[in-house]
Design a protein around this motif. Structure first.
Motif, PDB file in Angstrom:
ATOM      1  N   ASN A 234       0.927  -1.180  -0.077  1.00  0.00           N
ATOM      2  CA  ASN A 234       0.073  -0.017  -0.057  1.00  0.00           C
ATOM      3  C   ASN A 234       0.863   1.383   0.016  1.00  0.00           C
ATOM      4  OD1 ASN A 234      -2.733  -1.114   0.252  1.00  0.00           O
ATOM      5  ND2 ASN A 234      -2.067  -1.832   2.302  1.00  0.00           N
ATOM      6  N   LYS A 235       0.324   2.279  -0.864  1.00  0.00           N
ATOM      7  CA  LYS A 235       1.092   3.397  -0.513  1.00  0.00           C
ATOM      8  C   LYS A 235       0.070   4.532  -0.210  1.00  0.00           C
ATOM      9  CE  LYS A 235       4.618   2.561  -4.586  1.00  0.00           C
ATOM     10  NZ  LYS A 235       5.605   2.325  -3.399  1.00  0.00           N
ATOM     11  N   VAL A 236       0.624   5.180   0.683  1.00  0.00           N
ATOM     12  CA  VAL A 236      -0.563   6.521   1.361  1.00  0.00           C
ATOM     13  C   VAL A 236       0.539   7.848   1.081  1.00  0.00           C
ATOM     14  CG1 VAL A 236      -1.434   4.852   2.789  1.00  0.00           C
ATOM     15  CG2 VAL A 236       0.532   5.942   3.737  1.00  0.00           C
ATOM     16  N   ILE A 237      -0.168   8.900   1.166  1.00  0.00           N
ATOM     17  CA  ILE A 237       0.364  10.243   1.072  1.00  0.00           C
ATOM     18  C   ILE A 237       0.131  10.749   2.669  1.00  0.00           C
ATOM     19  CG2 ILE A 237       0.470  12.446   0.122  1.00  0.00           C
ATOM     20  CD1 ILE A 237      -0.949  10.984  -2.199  1.00  0.00           C
ATOM     21  N   VAL A 238       1.735  11.106   3.264  1.00  0.00           N
ATOM     22  CA  VAL A 238       1.536  11.698   4.440  1.00  0.00           C
ATOM     23  C   VAL A 238       2.512  13.008   4.153  1.00  0.00           C
ATOM     24  CG1 VAL A 238       2.430  11.555   6.769  1.00  0.00           C
ATOM     25  CG2 VAL A 238       1.344   9.523   5.700  1.00  0.00           C
ATOM     26  N   GLY A 239       1.732  14.138   4.585  1.00  0.00           N
ATOM     27  CA  GLY A 239       2.548  15.370   4.273  1.00  0.00           C
ATOM     28  C   GLY A 239       2.756  15.497   2.659  1.00  0.00           C
ATOM     29  N   GLN A 240       3.848  15.569   2.476  1.00  0.00           N
ATOM     30  CA  GLN A 240       4.145  15.828   0.741  1.00  0.00           C
ATOM     31  C   GLN A 240       4.602  14.415   0.262  1.00  0.00           C
ATOM     32  OE1 GLN A 240       2.932  18.288  -0.865  1.00  0.00           O
ATOM     33  NE2 GLN A 240       2.133  18.977   1.143  1.00  0.00           N
ATOM     34  N   ALA A 241       4.831  13.383   1.131  1.00  0.00           N
ATOM     35  CA  ALA A 241       5.596  12.219   0.570  1.00  0.00           C
ATOM     36  C   ALA A 241       4.816  11.221   0.427  1.00  0.00           C
ATOM     37  CB  ALA A 241       6.503  11.847   1.886  1.00  0.00           C
ATOM     38  N   THR A 293      -8.254   3.046   6.877  1.00  0.00           N
ATOM     39  CA  THR A 293      -9.451   4.371   6.648  1.00  0.00           C
ATOM     40  C   THR A 293      -8.577   5.557   6.820  1.00  0.00           C
ATOM     41  OG1 THR A 293     -11.011   2.428   7.431  1.00  0.00           O
ATOM     42  CG2 THR A 293     -11.696   4.793   7.612  1.00  0.00           C
ATOM     43  N   VAL A 294      -7.623   5.632   7.760  1.00  0.00           N
ATOM     44  CA  VAL A 294      -7.334   6.876   7.960  1.00  0.00           C
ATOM     45  C   VAL A 294      -6.527   7.712   7.002  1.00  0.00           C
ATOM     46  CG1 VAL A 294      -5.636   8.023   9.814  1.00  0.00           C
ATOM     47  CG2 VAL A 294      -7.065   6.044  10.727  1.00  0.00           C
ATOM     48  N   TYR A 295      -5.581   7.184   6.486  1.00  0.00           N
ATOM     49  CA  TYR A 295      -4.636   7.756   5.597  1.00  0.00           C
ATOM     50  C   TYR A 295      -5.188   8.111   4.220  1.00  0.00           C
ATOM     51  CZ  TYR A 295      -1.480   6.440   9.142  1.00  0.00           C
ATOM     52  OH  TYR A 295      -0.935   6.158  10.358  1.00  0.00           O
ATOM     53  N   ARG A 296      -4.487   9.145   3.725  1.00  0.00           N
ATOM     54  CA  ARG A 296      -4.642   9.371   2.028  1.00  0.00           C
ATOM     55  C   ARG A 296      -4.149   8.148   1.258  1.00  0.00           C
ATOM     56  NH1 ARG A 296      -2.953  14.875  -1.131  1.00  0.00           N
ATOM     57  NH2 ARG A 296      -3.901  14.413  -3.075  1.00  0.00           N
ATOM     58  N   LYS A 297      -4.916   7.858   0.425  1.00  0.00           N
ATOM     59  CA  LYS A 297      -4.468   6.677  -0.280  1.00  0.00           C
ATOM     60  C   LYS A 297      -4.000   7.170  -1.431  1.00  0.00           C
ATOM     61  CE  LYS A 297      -7.645   5.005   1.674  1.00  0.00           C
ATOM     62  NZ  LYS A 297      -8.118   5.401   3.075  1.00  0.00           N
ATOM     63  N   ALA A 298      -2.480   6.766  -2.074  1.00  0.00           N
ATOM     64  CA  ALA A 298      -1.740   7.015  -3.252  1.00  0.00           C
ATOM     65  C   ALA A 298      -2.482   6.245  -4.741  1.00  0.00           C
ATOM     66  CB  ALA A 298      -0.355   6.815  -3.293  1.00  0.00           C
ATOM     67  N   ARG A 348     -12.951   9.140  13.615  1.00  0.00           N
ATOM     68  CA  ARG A 348     -12.165   9.283  12.255  1.00  0.00           C
ATOM     69  C   ARG A 348     -11.806  10.619  11.842  1.00  0.00           C
ATOM     70  NH1 ARG A 348     -16.042   6.577   8.246  1.00  0.00           N
ATOM     71  NH2 ARG A 348     -17.507   8.067   9.236  1.00  0.00           N
ATOM     72  N   PRO A 349     -12.334  11.695  12.011  1.00  0.00           N
ATOM     73  CA  PRO A 349     -12.077  13.018  11.574  1.00  0.00           C
ATOM     74  C   PRO A 349     -10.956  13.602  12.298  1.00  0.00           C
ATOM     75  CG  PRO A 349     -14.554  13.148  11.703  1.00  0.00           C
ATOM     76  CD  PRO A 349     -13.920  11.826  12.150  1.00  0.00           C
ATOM     77  N   ALA A 350     -10.767  13.219  13.628  1.00  0.00           N
ATOM     78  CA  ALA A 350      -9.409  13.597  14.278  1.00  0.00           C
ATOM     79  C   ALA A 350      -8.402  12.812  13.986  1.00  0.00           C
ATOM     80  CB  ALA A 350      -9.863  13.485  16.015  1.00  0.00           C
ATOM     81  N   ALA A 351      -8.515  11.599  13.879  1.00  0.00           N
ATOM     82  CA  ALA A 351      -7.303  10.670  13.186  1.00  0.00           C
ATOM     83  C   ALA A 351      -6.894  11.131  12.149  1.00  0.00           C
ATOM     84  CB  ALA A 351      -7.548   9.242  13.512  1.00  0.00           C
ATOM     85  N   ARG A 352      -7.851  11.512  11.114  1.00  0.00           N
ATOM     86  CA  ARG A 352      -7.620  11.697   9.612  1.00  0.00           C
ATOM     87  C   ARG A 352      -6.874  13.234   9.703  1.00  0.00           C
ATOM     88  NH1 ARG A 352     -13.117   9.906   7.016  1.00  0.00           N
ATOM     89  NH2 ARG A 352     -12.689   7.883   6.489  1.00  0.00           N
ATOM     90  N   ALA A 353      -7.093  14.192  10.422  1.00  0.00           N
ATOM     91  CA  ALA A 353      -6.639  15.347  10.547  1.00  0.00           C
ATOM     92  C   ALA A 353      -5.044  15.273  10.919  1.00  0.00           C
ATOM     93  CB  ALA A 353      -7.462  16.362  11.437  1.00  0.00           C
ATOM     94  N   VAL A 354      -4.805  14.413  11.900  1.00  0.00           N
ATOM     95  CA  VAL A 354      -3.145  14.361  12.237  1.00  0.00           C
ATOM     96  C   VAL A 354      -2.438  13.536  11.534  1.00  0.00           C
ATOM     97  CG1 VAL A 354      -1.782  13.582  13.998  1.00  0.00           C
ATOM     98  CG2 VAL A 354      -4.122  14.575  14.760  1.00  0.00           C
ATOM     99  N   ALA A 355      -3.363  12.398  10.786  1.00  0.00           N
ATOM    100  CA  ALA A 355      -2.573  11.433   9.867  1.00  0.00           C
ATOM    101  C   ALA A 355      -2.282  12.207   8.502  1.00  0.00           C
ATOM    102  CB  ALA A 355      -3.631  10.267   9.726  1.00  0.00           C
ATOM    103  N   ALA A 356      -2.985  13.412   8.094  1.00  0.00           N
ATOM    104  CA  ALA A 356      -2.542  14.052   7.020  1.00  0.00           C
ATOM    105  C   ALA A 356      -1.135  14.496   6.805  1.00  0.00           C
ATOM    106  CB  ALA A 356      -3.321  15.305   6.777  1.00  0.00           C
ATOM    107  N   ASP A 357      -0.351  14.902   8.107  1.00  0.00           N
ATOM    108  CA  ASP A 357       1.160  15.131   8.079  1.00  0.00           C
ATOM    109  C   ASP A 357       2.015  14.059   8.972  1.00  0.00           C
ATOM    110  OD1 ASP A 357       0.777  17.670   6.552  1.00  0.00           O
ATOM    111  OD2 ASP A 357      -0.407  18.194   8.038  1.00  0.00           O
ATOM    112  N   ASN A 358       1.308  13.106   9.622  1.00  0.00           N
ATOM    113  CA  ASN A 358       2.119  12.305  10.309  1.00  0.00           C
ATOM    114  C   ASN A 358       1.460  10.868  10.543  1.00  0.00           C
ATOM    115  OD1 ASN A 358       3.631  14.492  12.249  1.00  0.00           O
ATOM    116  ND2 ASN A 358       1.584  15.197  12.079  1.00  0.00           N
ATOM    117  N   PHE A 359       2.191   9.979  10.717  1.00  0.00           N
ATOM    118  CA  PHE A 359       1.918   8.631  11.121  1.00  0.00           C
ATOM    119  C   PHE A 359       1.213   8.307  12.174  1.00  0.00           C
ATOM    120  CE2 PHE A 359       4.452   6.952   7.395  1.00  0.00           C
ATOM    121  CZ  PHE A 359       3.612   6.350   6.452  1.00  0.00           C
ATOM    122  N   ILE A 360       0.272   7.916  12.645  1.00  0.00           N
ATOM    123  CA  ILE A 360      -0.429   7.762  13.769  1.00  0.00           C
ATOM    124  C   ILE A 360      -0.198   6.265  14.110  1.00  0.00           C
ATOM    125  CG2 ILE A 360      -1.658   9.842  13.891  1.00  0.00           C
ATOM    126  CD1 ILE A 360      -4.110   8.180  13.205  1.00  0.00           C
TER     127      ILE A 360
END
Length: 405
Positions: A234-241, A293-298, A348-360
């Motif tokens: 799986n590939k996810v986008i965290v921050g700009q990576a 469910t948490v991370y933005r999928k690439a 889920r919204p709280a987890a996704r907000a932090v996971a947008a830039d950091n691995f949780i």
């Protein structure tokens, strides 16, 4: 003189000696049990509690001011409520250090917060068996009495609670030949909510048995054996990576709606039991998302793993379908929660907000939150609990995929 007359005095003496020996063994066992649980445990700091019975495990938790919790919040559920994950691994498995959401809640709320959670528990075990055994067990003479909680937080984890509940239904069907709501209620009341007098006398034996099984099962285990490789399908986008994530749990994509509803029936009946058992106590159900469910999928497709009847399987699903399944389950859980008279929170919204830039999750253990994840969850809960309000609505704002909205 008949032979039987000559044998009788010897048999009577042997029987008397056997009786005295039996009484001495029982008395010795009870004394050792009393000393172990009443004197030894309150004065030691154990690094691990998996080999202790449920009541003793709660008393030894450090997320409270004293040995016996007072005016406390009880957190119910599975391994997320227990606090398993990378934070505990980072601490070397030392449960005397903070490692889960209850520790963070304790620090933020400045009140006692204890976990009734148990790894591998479905909703029946987490909502019924654990609190029933813990509170009833505390009325045994070897323990101080644990009062009822002031507040209950019950975690529902979308990753495997449904599969756990379906296994529970198999046990119900084996017992009664059916698994409808009447059978579920009967199993909960007669099996999971029942605590017999004899269980008070088996606490030390249960501890010895658990310790023996624990030491045998994990005699060669090192903490490094529990870690997972970062690289994965799986590939996810965290921050700009764009980063790799291993096979982890997702919402139950492998199940159809009928099976999910069967699993949710166990959730509903377990929550109703909890509501009836604690009618005057505030109960809040918290929806915990699976890692995918948490991370933005690439990519538009994700790979996930799941367990059915103790067998591990892998599969694939569309990223958009995964999010729809999560939203659907969240809505069903919310409806059942509010119908039962409990409050519902969607984390889920709280987890996704932090996971947008950091691995949780991770970087070693990926099925549970890491320290940042548990801190995010606990902060969200503390803020929500500080204000009274209606139940959350399930957020439909999923993290988009790289391939499109």
């Amino acid at each position: 003189m008949r032979p039987s007359a000559r044998l009788w005095p010897g048999l009577r003496a042997a029987s008397l000696n056997a009786l005295i020996t039996l009484i001495a063994i029982i008395a010795g066992y009870l004394i050792i049990e009393l000393i172990f649980f009443r004197v030894f445990l309150p004065n030691v700091e154990l690094q691990s509690r998996p080999h202790l019975p449920e009541t003793a495990g709660v008393l030894l938790q450090r997320s409270k001011a004293g040995f016996v919790p007072q005016n406390y919040v009880a957190v119910l559920g599975d391994s997320y409520a227990e606090g398993l994950g990378n934070w505990l691994l980072k601490n070397g498995g030392n449960e005397a250090l903070p490692f889960g959401s209850v520790d963070v809640l304790h620090a933020i709320l400045r009140r006692d917060v204890v976990s009734f959670g148990r790894g591998g528990a479905g909703n029946a075990e987490g909502f019924v068996r654990q609190p029933a055994r813990i509170l009833a067990g505390s009325h045994c003479l070897i323990f101080p009495t644990i009062p009822e909680p002031d507040q209950i937080i019950a975690y529902f984890y979308e990753g495997n609670d449904i599969e756990d509940n379906l296994r529970f239904l198999q046990r119900v069907h084996q017992r009664f030949g059916k698994s409808d709501t009447t059978a579920i209620d009967q199993f909960l009341s007669t099996e999971y909510a029942h605590f017999s007098f004899w269980q008070c006398r088996l606490q030390l034996g249960d501890t010895i048995s658990r310790m023996t099984r624990f030491l045998f099962a994990y005699r060669n285990l090192k903490l490094s054996d529990l870690t997972e490789t970062l690289s994965g399908p799986n590939k996810v986008i965290v921050g700009q990576a764009e980063l790799d994530v291993p096979l982890v749990e997702a919402p139950p994509m492998q199940l159809d709606d009928d099976d999910i509803r069967k699993g949710l029936a166990v959730f509903e009946r377990s929550l109703l039991w909890l509501r009836h058992r604690f009618p005057a106590i505030s109960i809040t159900v918290v929806y915990i998302p699976a890692p995918l469910t948490v991370y933005r999928k690439a990519n538009p497709t994700v790979h996930y793993r799941y367990e059915t009847n103790d067998e591990l399987f892998t599969s694939t699903a569309g990223s958009a379908a995964l999010e729809r399944k999560s939203d659907q389950m969240c809505s069903w859980v919310r409806d059942m929660t509010t119908k039962a008279g409990a409050r519902f929170l969607d984390s889920r919204p709280a987890a996704r907000a932090v996971a947008a830039d950091n691995f949780i999750h991770g970087p070693d253990e990926w099925e549970h939150y890491n320290e940042l994840g548990y801190r995010t969850l606990a902060t969200f809960l503390a803020q929500a609990l500080s204000r009274s309000g209606d139940s959350d609505r399930c957020s439909a704002q999923a993290p988009p995929t790289q391939a499109g909205p």
